[in-house]
Design a protein around this motif. Structure first.
Motif, mmCIF file in Angstrom:
data_model
loop_
_atom_site.group_PDB
_atom_site.id
_atom_site.type_symbol
_atom_site.label_atom_id
_atom_site.label_comp_id
_atom_site.label_asym_id
_atom_site.label_seq_id
_atom_site.Cartn_x
_atom_site.Cartn_y
_atom_site.Cartn_z
ATOM 1 N N PRO A 78 0.814 -1.227 0.000
ATOM 2 C CA PRO A 78 0.000 0.000 0.000
ATOM 3 C C PRO A 78 0.849 1.279 0.000
ATOM 4 O O PRO A 78 0.493 2.258 -0.657
ATOM 5 N N LEU A 79 1.958 1.273 0.740
ATOM 6 C CA LEU A 79 2.817 2.462 0.760
ATOM 7 C C LEU A 79 3.393 2.749 -0.622
ATOM 8 O O LEU A 79 3.516 3.901 -1.037
ATOM 9 N N ASN A 84 3.549 6.087 -5.437
ATOM 10 C CA ASN A 84 3.373 6.236 -6.895
ATOM 11 C C ASN A 84 2.346 7.320 -7.209
ATOM 12 O O ASN A 84 2.516 8.109 -8.147
ATOM 13 N N GLY A 85 1.259 7.350 -6.414
ATOM 14 C CA GLY A 85 0.239 8.384 -6.627
ATOM 15 C C GLY A 85 0.790 9.779 -6.402
ATOM 16 O O GLY A 85 0.489 10.711 -7.166
ATOM 17 N N ALA A 89 1.154 12.868 -9.163
ATOM 18 C CA ALA A 89 0.633 14.220 -8.942
ATOM 19 C C ALA A 89 1.741 15.262 -9.080
ATOM 20 O O ALA A 89 1.539 16.323 -9.680
ATOM 21 N N LEU A 90 2.928 14.961 -8.546
ATOM 22 C CA LEU A 90 4.045 15.903 -8.634
ATOM 23 C C LEU A 90 4.517 16.078 -10.070
ATOM 24 O O LEU A 90 5.007 17.159 -10.448
ATOM 25 N N LYS A 109 5.965 12.677 0.315
ATOM 26 C CA LYS A 109 6.838 11.725 -0.368
ATOM 27 C C LYS A 109 8.053 11.374 0.494
ATOM 28 O O LYS A 109 8.426 10.205 0.614
ATOM 29 N N ASP A 110 8.663 12.405 1.104
ATOM 30 C CA ASP A 110 9.827 12.167 1.971
ATOM 31 C C ASP A 110 9.457 11.293 3.166
ATOM 32 O O ASP A 110 10.208 10.387 3.553
ATOM 33 N N SER A 111 8.275 11.571 3.753
ATOM 34 C CA SER A 111 7.849 10.793 4.923
ATOM 35 C C SER A 111 7.544 9.348 4.555
ATOM 36 O O SER A 111 7.877 8.419 5.301
#
Length: 204
Positions: A78-79, A84-85, A89-90, A109-111
């Protein structure tokens, strides 16, 4: 009696021909033999217990490694989809986004990447116990690593009103190490510094 450390294993019996003369040394030799047999039996019993404990330990490590591997697989899936999502978006593939939202998604994203690293660390711990850990050395620019670490712990430092100071380093200065493990160790150091420094301190 054949014994060792107050444990009686049995008895050693010696039968002699009635025509033979019994000597005082016969009992001494018999006692010595019984003592040696007791030591050998105790040693064999101890060795058997050690081997049994080793087998149980190995089975426990294998079971734990298997459990952690399955758990990490269930979490990483799931992560990975979330990551990827965020990347889509970025990259603008889901439509235009504001600068504020872009910055928030970069933090997400970093987290997420850091959380994936932590999951890998749990797996590595199990592999370490099983003697299967392998380091992967890589050349790392030190300035980039330190800037990344500051970004990770900045919110924790701010919550305790700490001043987080990053001294400048030469841009060409690098180190050769396992990046993920070095990063996690340094994060642990910084987290402890933030936690145990009185509020309003300075961490350099």
């Amino acid at each position: 009696p054949v014994c060792f450390a107050d444990t009686v294993f049995g008895y050693l019996r010696l039968e002699l021909d009635r025509t033979l003369e019994r000597k005082p040394t016969d009992h001494e030799v018999l006692d010595l033999l019984a003592t040696q047999v007791g030591i050998l039996l105790a040693d064999a019993h101890f060795t058997d217990q050690v081997l049994r404990m080793n087998r149980i330990s190995e089975e426990t490590v294998r079971a734990k490694t298997g459990f952690l591997a399955n758990l990490s697989h269930e979490i990483r899936g799931p992560l990975g989809i979330i990551l990827n999502g965020v990347d889509l978006a970025l990259d603008g593939l889901c439509g235009p986004i504001s600068d504020d939202l872009r910055e928030t998604m970069r933090m997400m994203k970093d987290s997420i990447s850091h959380l994936l690293d932590l999951i890998n660390d749990v797996l590595d711990y199990a592999k370490l116990e099983a003697g299967k850990i392998v380091a992967k050395p890589a050349e790392i620019i030190l300035a980039h690593l330190l800037e990344d670490l500051v970004a990770v712990v900045r919110s924790q430092a701010t919550a305790k009103h700490h001043q987080l100071v990053l001294d400048p380093v030469l841009p060409e200065l690098g180190i050769l190490c396992d990046k993920r493990h070095a990063r996690q160790m340094l994060i642990n150091f910084l987290t402890n510094a933030i936690k145990y420094t009185p509020d309003g301190g300075t961490i350099t």
